[in-house]
Design a protein around this motif. Structure first.
Motif, PDB file in Angstrom:
ATOM      1  N   LYS A  98     -26.290  -0.652   9.038  1.00  0.00           N
ATOM      2  CA  LYS A  98     -27.277  -1.626  10.001  1.00  0.00           C
ATOM      3  C   LYS A  98     -29.146  -0.062   9.799  1.00  0.00           C
ATOM      4  N   HIS A 133     -16.096   2.003   9.397  1.00  0.00           N
ATOM      5  CA  HIS A 133     -17.344   1.587   9.850  1.00  0.00           C
ATOM      6  C   HIS A 133     -18.045   1.370   9.474  1.00  0.00           C
ATOM      7  N   ASP A 173     -19.994  -0.386   8.097  1.00  0.00           N
ATOM      8  CA  ASP A 173     -21.353  -1.529   8.251  1.00  0.00           C
ATOM      9  C   ASP A 173     -22.077  -2.143   9.665  1.00  0.00           C
ATOM     10  N   ASP A 174     -20.797  -1.448  10.142  1.00  0.00           N
ATOM     11  CA  ASP A 174     -21.798  -1.450  11.892  1.00  0.00           C
ATOM     12  C   ASP A 174     -22.133  -0.066  12.042  1.00  0.00           C
ATOM     13  N   GLU A 185     -26.210   2.498  12.436  1.00  0.00           N
ATOM     14  CA  GLU A 185     -26.675   1.785  13.152  1.00  0.00           C
ATOM     15  C   GLU A 185     -27.283   3.129  12.536  1.00  0.00           C
TER      16      GLU A 185
END
Ligand code: SF4
Length: 290
Positions: free
Chosen positions: A2, A47, A49-50, A52
């Protein structure tokens, strides 16, 4: 991942970050992943996609890519630039993208470009030695031509002409070539096999839901707690010790011990997966209870 843009960077920055040119191809693991902590590699994959990250934190990586692109145009007749080499080792397809290979009499010189700070150049990083030796192994394994030399070409983004004149050991130019120790072929191969076995174990743990292998002190950039003996009202320490007992022995009248708490620098400030890491969570809980 993200991607955030907290500092309102121009859209061109965002576009270029969202269009990465890097790929490790069909490899199971790249040379840079291989030298990284197996726990970090696994948590990143799980992780991704998560995670940041703000665009502003990626600017130096962009700068590094820009330097690589520009230097590709400096290719000469005896140069091979940005070649990705692959090999199969113990059932793993490994790969490394080599910035520059120069064909010289009877062999090849392998160079890696690093855009980095002066501090890193003055304190040669273990990771550079490992990464360049993996590249050297890939070259000799694939091409059957001896590697004569491995080196880092460091472009120092915070170089200061004043520090070059006044500080001992400071690089004398904003671009510096650093010779890296070339291990014997067998040592390179043993190193690669050992890293694969560590990553393989971590991969297995992730797939079976077991606890991941923990990061080592070096991987966490851990600084130990130290004990400084200081004069009452003084600024500088008279001496610094690794244990309280040693510091107590060095105490004299009018002096006191200042405890300088150690920390895991990477975990606290630089690890992309710290929020998903059980090891870091437990460490913080222990600190809170202390
Ligand atoms: S937070 Fe620390 S212990 Fe956890 S993966 Fe990152 S570096 Fe390793």
């Amino acid at each position: 991942m993200k991607l955030t843009n907290k500092f309102n960077l121009p859209q061109t920055f965002i576009n270029v970050i969202e269009r990465p040119t890097y790929t490790k191809g069909k490899a199971n693991i790249s040379a840079t992943e291989m030298i990284n902590s197996p726990q970090i590699v696994q948590l990143k994959r799980k992780h991704w996609d998560d995670i940041e990250q703000d665009a502003s934190e990626m600017v130096w990586a962009l700068f590094g890519s820009a330097v690589h692109s520009v230097l590709e145009h400096g290719k000469g007749d005896t140069h091979i630039v940005e070649e990705r080499l692959h090999a199969n080792v113990d059932g793993w397809n490994i790969s490394g993208a080599i910035d520059l290979q120069e064909i010289v009499d009877g062999g090849i010189i392998v160079s890696d470009y690093k855009t980095t700070g002066a501090w890193a150049v003055m304190n040669e990083k273990v990771d550079w030695v490992s990464q360049l030796n993996i590249y050297a192994w890939l070259v000799e394994h694939n091409k059957k031509i001896p590697v004569k030399k491995i080196q880092v070409v460091a472009i120092i983004r915070d170089w200061s002409a004043r520090d070059a004149k006044t500080r001992d050991g400071y690089p004398q130019s904003p671009v510096t070539t650093i010779d890296i120790q070339l291990w014997p072929f067998e040592q390179r191969e043993a190193f690669i096999k050992n890293r694969i076995s560590l990553h393989s174990a971590a991969n297995f743990s992730m797939e079976t839901g077991e606890s991941l292998p923990t990061c080592t002190a070096e991987e966490m950039w851990e600084k130990q707690t130290t004990y400084a003996v200081k004069k009452e009202g003084g600024v500088r320490a008279k001496s610094v010790h690794t244990t309280q007992e040693e510091a107590e022995q060095a105490l004299a009248k009018g002096y006191f011990i200042e405890v300088r708490n150690g920390e895991r620098t990477r975990c606290g400030s630089y690890c992309q997966v710290s929020q998903f890491c059980e090891q870091f969570k437990k460490y913080n809980e222990t600190k809170e209870q202390a």
